[in-house]
Design a protein around this motif. Structure first.
Motif, PDB file in Angstrom:
ATOM      1  N   VAL A 219      38.867  55.231  56.542  1.00  0.00           N
ATOM      2  CA  VAL A 219      39.696  54.035  56.673  1.00  0.00           C
ATOM      3  C   VAL A 219      39.066  52.909  55.863  1.00  0.00           C
ATOM      4  CG1 VAL A 219      40.768  52.399  58.258  1.00  0.00           C
ATOM      5  CG2 VAL A 219      40.431  54.783  58.975  1.00  0.00           C
ATOM      6  N   LEU A 220      39.846  52.359  54.945  1.00  0.00           N
ATOM      7  CA  LEU A 220      39.371  51.310  54.042  1.00  0.00           C
ATOM      8  C   LEU A 220      39.990  49.969  54.435  1.00  0.00           C
ATOM      9  CD1 LEU A 220      39.894  53.281  50.713  1.00  0.00           C
ATOM     10  CD2 LEU A 220      37.807  53.128  52.098  1.00  0.00           C
ATOM     11  N   ASN A 221      39.210  48.905  54.306  1.00  0.00           N
ATOM     12  CA  ASN A 221      39.666  47.578  54.689  1.00  0.00           C
ATOM     13  C   ASN A 221      39.854  46.708  53.445  1.00  0.00           C
ATOM     14  OD1 ASN A 221      40.055  44.991  55.744  1.00  0.00           O
ATOM     15  ND2 ASN A 221      38.595  45.309  57.397  1.00  0.00           N
ATOM     16  N   PHE A 222      41.112  46.369  53.161  1.00  0.00           N
ATOM     17  CA  PHE A 222      41.451  45.476  52.060  1.00  0.00           C
ATOM     18  C   PHE A 222      41.969  44.146  52.602  1.00  0.00           C
ATOM     19  CE2 PHE A 222      41.824  49.760  50.286  1.00  0.00           C
ATOM     20  CZ  PHE A 222      41.048  49.643  49.154  1.00  0.00           C
ATOM     21  N   GLY A 223      41.468  43.750  53.755  1.00  0.00           N
ATOM     22  CA  GLY A 223      41.881  42.488  54.364  1.00  0.00           C
ATOM     23  C   GLY A 223      41.211  41.302  53.696  1.00  0.00           C
ATOM     24  N   ARG A 224      41.932  40.190  53.684  1.00  0.00           N
ATOM     25  CA  ARG A 224      41.417  38.936  53.105  1.00  0.00           C
ATOM     26  C   ARG A 224      41.843  37.794  54.012  1.00  0.00           C
ATOM     27  NH1 ARG A 224      44.113  36.309  48.345  1.00  0.00           N
ATOM     28  NH2 ARG A 224      42.939  34.418  48.002  1.00  0.00           N
TER      29      ARG A 224
ATOM     30  N   PRO B 233      52.829  31.018  48.551  1.00  0.00           N
ATOM     31  CA  PRO B 233      51.903  30.303  47.665  1.00  0.00           C
ATOM     32  C   PRO B 233      50.635  29.751  48.306  1.00  0.00           C
ATOM     33  CG  PRO B 233      53.784  28.917  48.194  1.00  0.00           C
ATOM     34  CD  PRO B 233      54.073  30.266  48.786  1.00  0.00           C
ATOM     35  N   GLU B 234      50.509  29.789  49.618  1.00  0.00           N
ATOM     36  CA  GLU B 234      49.324  29.237  50.289  1.00  0.00           C
ATOM     37  C   GLU B 234      48.037  29.882  49.781  1.00  0.00           C
ATOM     38  OE1 GLU B 234      46.478  27.799  53.201  1.00  0.00           O
ATOM     39  OE2 GLU B 234      48.069  26.976  52.008  1.00  0.00           O
ATOM     40  N   LYS B 235      47.922  31.182  49.892  1.00  0.00           N
ATOM     41  CA  LYS B 235      46.746  31.936  49.436  1.00  0.00           C
ATOM     42  C   LYS B 235      47.206  33.382  49.231  1.00  0.00           C
ATOM     43  CE  LYS B 235      41.966  32.953  50.822  1.00  0.00           C
ATOM     44  NZ  LYS B 235      40.998  32.821  51.924  1.00  0.00           N
ATOM     45  N   PRO B 236      47.942  33.631  48.150  1.00  0.00           N
ATOM     46  CA  PRO B 236      48.537  34.963  47.959  1.00  0.00           C
ATOM     47  C   PRO B 236      47.508  36.091  47.983  1.00  0.00           C
ATOM     48  CG  PRO B 236      49.412  33.408  46.363  1.00  0.00           C
ATOM     49  CD  PRO B 236      48.263  32.725  47.055  1.00  0.00           C
ATOM     50  N   TRP B 237      47.801  37.108  48.794  1.00  0.00           N
ATOM     51  CA  TRP B 237      46.925  38.270  48.880  1.00  0.00           C
ATOM     52  C   TRP B 237      46.771  38.906  47.509  1.00  0.00           C
ATOM     53  CZ3 TRP B 237      47.556  43.646  48.326  1.00  0.00           C
ATOM     54  CH2 TRP B 237      46.483  44.410  48.801  1.00  0.00           C
TER      55      TRP B 237
ATOM     56  N   TYR C 154      43.475  43.021  46.350  1.00  0.00           N
ATOM     57  CA  TYR C 154      44.688  43.567  45.722  1.00  0.00           C
ATOM     58  C   TYR C 154      44.306  44.473  44.547  1.00  0.00           C
ATOM     59  CZ  TYR C 154      48.949  43.690  42.881  1.00  0.00           C
ATOM     60  OH  TYR C 154      50.020  44.098  42.133  1.00  0.00           O
ATOM     61  N   GLU C 155      43.463  43.975  43.667  1.00  0.00           N
ATOM     62  CA  GLU C 155      43.040  44.765  42.504  1.00  0.00           C
ATOM     63  C   GLU C 155      42.300  46.025  42.948  1.00  0.00           C
ATOM     64  OE1 GLU C 155      43.961  44.305  39.375  1.00  0.00           O
ATOM     65  OE2 GLU C 155      45.045  42.476  39.926  1.00  0.00           O
TER      66      GLU C 155
ATOM     67  N   LEU D 132      52.236  48.403  44.655  1.00  0.00           N
ATOM     68  CA  LEU D 132      51.220  49.313  45.206  1.00  0.00           C
ATOM     69  C   LEU D 132      51.687  50.767  45.106  1.00  0.00           C
ATOM     70  CD1 LEU D 132      50.165  47.257  48.346  1.00  0.00           C
ATOM     71  CD2 LEU D 132      48.762  47.681  46.311  1.00  0.00           C
ATOM     72  N   ARG D 133      52.954  50.997  45.351  1.00  0.00           N
ATOM     73  CA  ARG D 133      53.502  52.353  45.269  1.00  0.00           C
ATOM     74  C   ARG D 133      53.477  52.866  43.833  1.00  0.00           C
ATOM     75  NH1 ARG D 133      58.415  52.525  48.501  1.00  0.00           N
ATOM     76  NH2 ARG D 133      57.149  53.421  50.146  1.00  0.00           N
ATOM     77  N   GLU D 134      53.719  51.980  42.879  1.00  0.00           N
ATOM     78  CA  GLU D 134      53.671  52.382  41.474  1.00  0.00           C
ATOM     79  C   GLU D 134      52.255  52.830  41.090  1.00  0.00           C
ATOM     80  OE1 GLU D 134      54.108  50.148  37.236  1.00  0.00           O
ATOM     81  OE2 GLU D 134      55.741  49.829  38.668  1.00  0.00           O
ATOM     82  N   ALA D 135      51.253  52.147  41.634  1.00  0.00           N
ATOM     83  CA  ALA D 135      49.860  52.510  41.348  1.00  0.00           C
ATOM     84  C   ALA D 135      49.429  53.764  42.104  1.00  0.00           C
ATOM     85  CB  ALA D 135      48.935  51.348  41.714  1.00  0.00           C
ATOM     86  N   ASN D 136      50.107  54.077  43.198  1.00  0.00           N
ATOM     87  CA  ASN D 136      49.734  55.205  44.045  1.00  0.00           C
ATOM     88  C   ASN D 136      51.018  55.845  44.592  1.00  0.00           C
ATOM     89  OD1 ASN D 136      48.362  56.993  45.654  1.00  0.00           O
ATOM     90  ND2 ASN D 136      47.124  55.442  46.671  1.00  0.00           N
ATOM     91  N   PRO D 137      51.744  56.573  43.748  1.00  0.00           N
ATOM     92  CA  PRO D 137      53.089  57.046  44.105  1.00  0.00           C
ATOM     93  C   PRO D 137      53.163  58.065  45.239  1.00  0.00           C
ATOM     94  CG  PRO D 137      52.466  57.821  41.908  1.00  0.00           C
ATOM     95  CD  PRO D 137      51.379  56.908  42.378  1.00  0.00           C
TER      96      PRO D 137
END
Length: 182
Positions: free
Chosen positions: A48-53, A60-64, A70-71, A121-126
């Motif tokens: 399980v990986l955590n990509f939380g921010r 526009p407040e603080k886009p994920w 994201y990257e 995200l789906r395009e990067a990981n179909p």
């Protein structure tokens, strides 16, 4: 998914993305995140990986999308993804870029941003299967959120998240709410 007691040759990889609800801890205070808890429940046959921010939003407040998370998620291969965003978009107090005070004017854009994010995200990981998390309820006690945020988080976002899940063909939703409300 069934918990495992021993490692498997190829663990099932689960990517969790979102705000501080995913990241765990708050304002520099370390805490146990739900991805850590999920890893403990599922066992060594899963990763399980955590990509939380913390503080991140779709708006526009603080886009994920603007964070390293994201990257990193774009560059990672995973089998399942759980995305849980929206709570910070609902803030009203002390936040000029948040949408909570004018949610009706921004709710369509919120949905569009979520759909676009999942499609990217789906395009990067179909081959990944996607789930959307239903945010934990707002139970009050923080002056930074405002009265409108309670309505948006508790009454509006669950349905909107489920609608987005349907639009993008997600496998479903993950309910982070019910146990807090019962």
């Amino acid at each position: 998914m069934k918990p495992t007691q021993t490692p498997t040759e190829t663990p099932l990889v689960i990517a969790c993305a979102g705000d501080s609800i995913t990241k765990g801890g708050h304002d520099g205070i370390n805490g146990t995140s739900y991805p850590e808890l999920l890893q403990g429940l599922l066992g060594p046959g899963y990763r399980v990986l955590n990509f939380g921010r913390s503080g991140s939003s779709l708006g526009p407040e603080k886009p994920w999308r603007d964070g390293d998370e994201y990257e990193d998620m774009l560059d990672t291969q995973y089998d399942l993804a759980i995305l849980t965003l929206g709570a910070n978009d609902a803030k009203t107090n002390g936040c000029d870029a948040c949408w909570g005070a004018a949610w009706d004017q921004h709710k369509e854009q919120w949905s569009v941003e979520y759909v676009d994010l999942i499609n990217d995200l789906r395009e990067a990981n179909p081959t990944a299967k996607f789930f959307l998390g239903l945010n934990t309820p707002y139970l009050g006690g923080s002056g930074k959120w405002g009265d409108e945020a309670e309505v948006v988080i508790n009454d509006v976002l669950p349905g909107m998240s489920a609608d987005v899940a349907s639009v993008v063909g997600a496998r479903g939703t993950v309910d982070f709410r019910s146990r807090f409300l019962s």
